[in-house]
Design a protein around this motif. Structure first.
Motif, mmCIF file in Angstrom:
data_model
loop_
_atom_site.group_PDB
_atom_site.id
_atom_site.type_symbol
_atom_site.label_atom_id
_atom_site.label_comp_id
_atom_site.label_asym_id
_atom_site.label_seq_id
_atom_site.Cartn_x
_atom_site.Cartn_y
_atom_site.Cartn_z
ATOM 1 N N THR A 171 5.431 8.313 5.457
ATOM 2 C CA THR A 171 5.274 7.702 4.129
ATOM 3 C C THR A 171 6.293 8.304 3.151
ATOM 4 O O THR A 171 6.468 9.519 3.112
ATOM 5 N N LEU B 189 0.856 -1.193 0.000
ATOM 6 C CA LEU B 189 0.000 0.000 0.000
ATOM 7 C C LEU B 189 0.891 1.241 0.000
ATOM 8 O O LEU B 189 0.660 2.172 -0.749
ATOM 9 N N PHE B 190 1.935 1.214 0.851
ATOM 10 C CA PHE B 190 2.895 2.327 0.827
ATOM 11 C C PHE B 190 4.239 1.899 1.409
ATOM 12 O O PHE B 190 4.331 0.908 2.132
ATOM 13 N N THR C 149 1.860 11.549 10.394
ATOM 14 C CA THR C 149 0.480 11.880 10.774
ATOM 15 C C THR C 149 0.250 11.433 12.212
ATOM 16 O O THR C 149 0.486 10.278 12.553
ATOM 17 N N ARG D 189 7.371 17.735 2.071
ATOM 18 C CA ARG D 189 6.113 17.098 2.481
ATOM 19 C C ARG D 189 6.302 16.042 3.573
ATOM 20 O O ARG D 189 5.322 15.551 4.131
ATOM 21 N N HIS E 275 4.336 6.527 11.308
ATOM 22 C CA HIS E 275 5.277 6.344 10.194
ATOM 23 C C HIS E 275 5.359 7.605 9.356
ATOM 24 O O HIS E 275 4.501 8.482 9.450
ATOM 25 N N HIS F 35 6.475 13.940 6.695
ATOM 26 C CA HIS F 35 5.768 14.155 7.968
ATOM 27 C C HIS F 35 5.338 12.830 8.572
ATOM 28 O O HIS F 35 5.335 11.794 7.889
ATOM 29 N N PHE G 50 3.381 6.385 -1.650
ATOM 30 C CA PHE G 50 2.086 5.721 -1.589
ATOM 31 C C PHE G 50 1.931 4.964 -2.899
ATOM 32 O O PHE G 50 1.766 5.570 -3.953
ATOM 33 N N THR H 231 -2.640 15.285 5.858
ATOM 34 C CA THR H 231 -1.619 15.841 6.764
ATOM 35 C C THR H 231 -0.451 16.462 5.986
ATOM 36 O O THR H 231 -0.012 17.574 6.298
ATOM 37 N N GLY H 232 0.037 15.749 4.977
ATOM 38 C CA GLY H 232 1.154 16.262 4.178
ATOM 39 C C GLY H 232 0.753 17.509 3.393
ATOM 40 O O GLY H 232 1.561 18.413 3.178
ATOM 41 N N GLU I 37 -9.027 12.035 5.721
ATOM 42 C CA GLU I 37 -8.076 10.967 5.385
ATOM 43 C C GLU I 37 -6.660 11.421 5.721
ATOM 44 O O GLU I 37 -6.333 12.604 5.567
ATOM 45 N N PRO I 38 -5.783 10.474 6.132
ATOM 46 C CA PRO I 38 -4.425 10.869 6.527
ATOM 47 C C PRO I 38 -3.607 11.559 5.431
ATOM 48 O O PRO I 38 -2.690 12.319 5.759
ATOM 49 N N VAL I 39 -3.936 11.325 4.158
ATOM 50 C CA VAL I 39 -3.182 11.994 3.083
ATOM 51 C C VAL I 39 -3.228 13.518 3.266
ATOM 52 O O VAL I 39 -2.322 14.241 2.829
HETATM 53 P P1 A2P Z 1 0.097 9.969 5.592
HETATM 54 O O1 A2P Z 1 1.408 9.522 5.067
HETATM 55 O O2 A2P Z 1 -0.079 11.433 5.582
HETATM 56 O O3 A2P Z 1 -0.195 9.445 6.975
HETATM 57 P P2 A2P Z 1 -4.769 5.156 3.768
HETATM 58 O O4 A2P Z 1 -4.973 4.597 5.146
HETATM 59 O O5 A2P Z 1 -5.602 6.369 3.494
HETATM 60 O O6 A2P Z 1 -4.835 4.131 2.705
HETATM 61 O O7 A2P Z 1 -3.275 5.709 3.753
HETATM 62 C C1 A2P Z 1 -2.202 4.913 4.112
HETATM 63 C C2 A2P Z 1 -0.975 5.787 4.271
HETATM 64 O O8 A2P Z 1 -0.558 6.307 3.014
HETATM 65 C C3 A2P Z 1 -1.188 6.977 5.165
HETATM 66 O O9 A2P Z 1 -0.068 7.061 5.977
HETATM 67 C C4 A2P Z 1 -1.377 8.139 4.223
HETATM 68 O O10 A2P Z 1 -1.058 9.426 4.615
HETATM 69 C C5 A2P Z 1 -0.602 7.723 3.014
HETATM 70 N N1 A2P Z 1 -1.291 8.166 1.801
HETATM 71 C C6 A2P Z 1 -2.554 7.861 1.424
HETATM 72 N N2 A2P Z 1 -2.842 8.378 0.215
HETATM 73 C C7 A2P Z 1 -1.734 9.037 -0.195
HETATM 74 C C8 A2P Z 1 -1.376 9.787 -1.360
HETATM 75 N N3 A2P Z 1 -2.240 9.967 -2.378
HETATM 76 N N4 A2P Z 1 -0.146 10.341 -1.420
HETATM 77 C C9 A2P Z 1 0.730 10.180 -0.426
HETATM 78 N N5 A2P Z 1 0.464 9.480 0.705
HETATM 79 C C10 A2P Z 1 -0.742 8.916 0.817
#
Ligand code: A2P
Length: 220
Positions: free
Chosen positions: A71, A10-11, A153, A149, A69, A151, A74, A165-166, A161-163
């Protein structure tokens, strides 16, 4: 390489070791608790509540999800642009599973998110995707330095959604770059607190938090 199309995560990112997660969570809670009671914050409460006079408990307002964490990429199980290229990058493969120290240099709070800014080292920047700042739909973010960017979260408001935060961090850094110094509100024990309008608060830490973290990936 070790990643194939069917096994992309996922990431990718740095996962804080569990010993330091508690410390970071505590620092963040302390900050929210203090911010909450400050007159300067109360003056701008409407940004959080939509109504003047309404109280807000920031510790309740933000929900924390999962382990802490930072990221890097992603990859959305291979569906995101550049996911495969990132996984196949020799630098990514070289550092996969290694531990390094993340420097958390600031905490920020907006009506949507609370997070920690990560200041990456030259070596850590090798793992940072070239387009991370450009992909964000934030005005002026594309001209910010690579890694801006980065960071952790720490929490999101309900329905956010956590995205986000950045993106909130990039917004603040873009304002700084445009020469908006913000309003220096207070020298706190943890550092200096600045207000950037629209409910955006930044605490520059007097001493960065050093957080050991393992570069790895998350499958969900
Ligand atoms: P972040 O890194 O700010 O915490 P989700 O649970 O929504 O699937 O996201 C999983 C992780 O990937 C989270 O840590 C989230 O944000 C990050 N994330 C989700 N979507 C994106 C994106 N489009 N670009 C960058 N990071 C993302």
């Amino acid at each position: 390489g070790p990643f194939t199309d069917v096994s992309l995560p996922l990431f990718f990112g740095w996962f804080l070791l569990s010993s330091v997660q508690d410390k970071v969570r505590c620092t963040s809670m302390d900050f929210l608790k203090t911010l909450d009671t400050m007159d300067a914050f109360k003056k701008h409460l409407i940004d959080f509540t939509g109504k003047a006079e309404k109280e807000v408990d920031l510790e309740q307002y933000f929900q924390a999800k999962g382990s802490l964490h930072c990221t890097t990429k992603f990859s959305d199980y291979g569906k995101a642009d550049g996911a495969k290229e990132y996984a196949e990058n020799p630098v990514v493969q070289k550092f996969y599973g290694s531990v390094s120290e993340l420097s958390l240099s600031a905490l920020f709070v907006t009506p949507r998110t609370v997070g920690a800014r990560v200041s990456l080292t030259e070596e850590q920047l090798l793992l940072w995707p070239a387009d991370a700042e450009k992909e964000a739909d934030v005005p002026a973010a594309a001209s910010l330095p690579q890694g801006s960017r980065a960071h952790v979260t720490l929490g999101c408001a309900e329905g956010v959604e956590p995205v986000q935060t950045g993106l909130d961090l990039l917004e603040i850094l873009a304002l700084q770059q445009e020469g908006q110094q913000g309003e220096l509100v207070e020298e706190m024990e943890l550092g200096s607190l600045t207000y950037y309008g629209n409910g955006r608060w930044l605490l520059s830490l007097r001493e960065s938090i050093c957080a050991p973290a393992c570069f790895s990936s998350y499958y969900g």
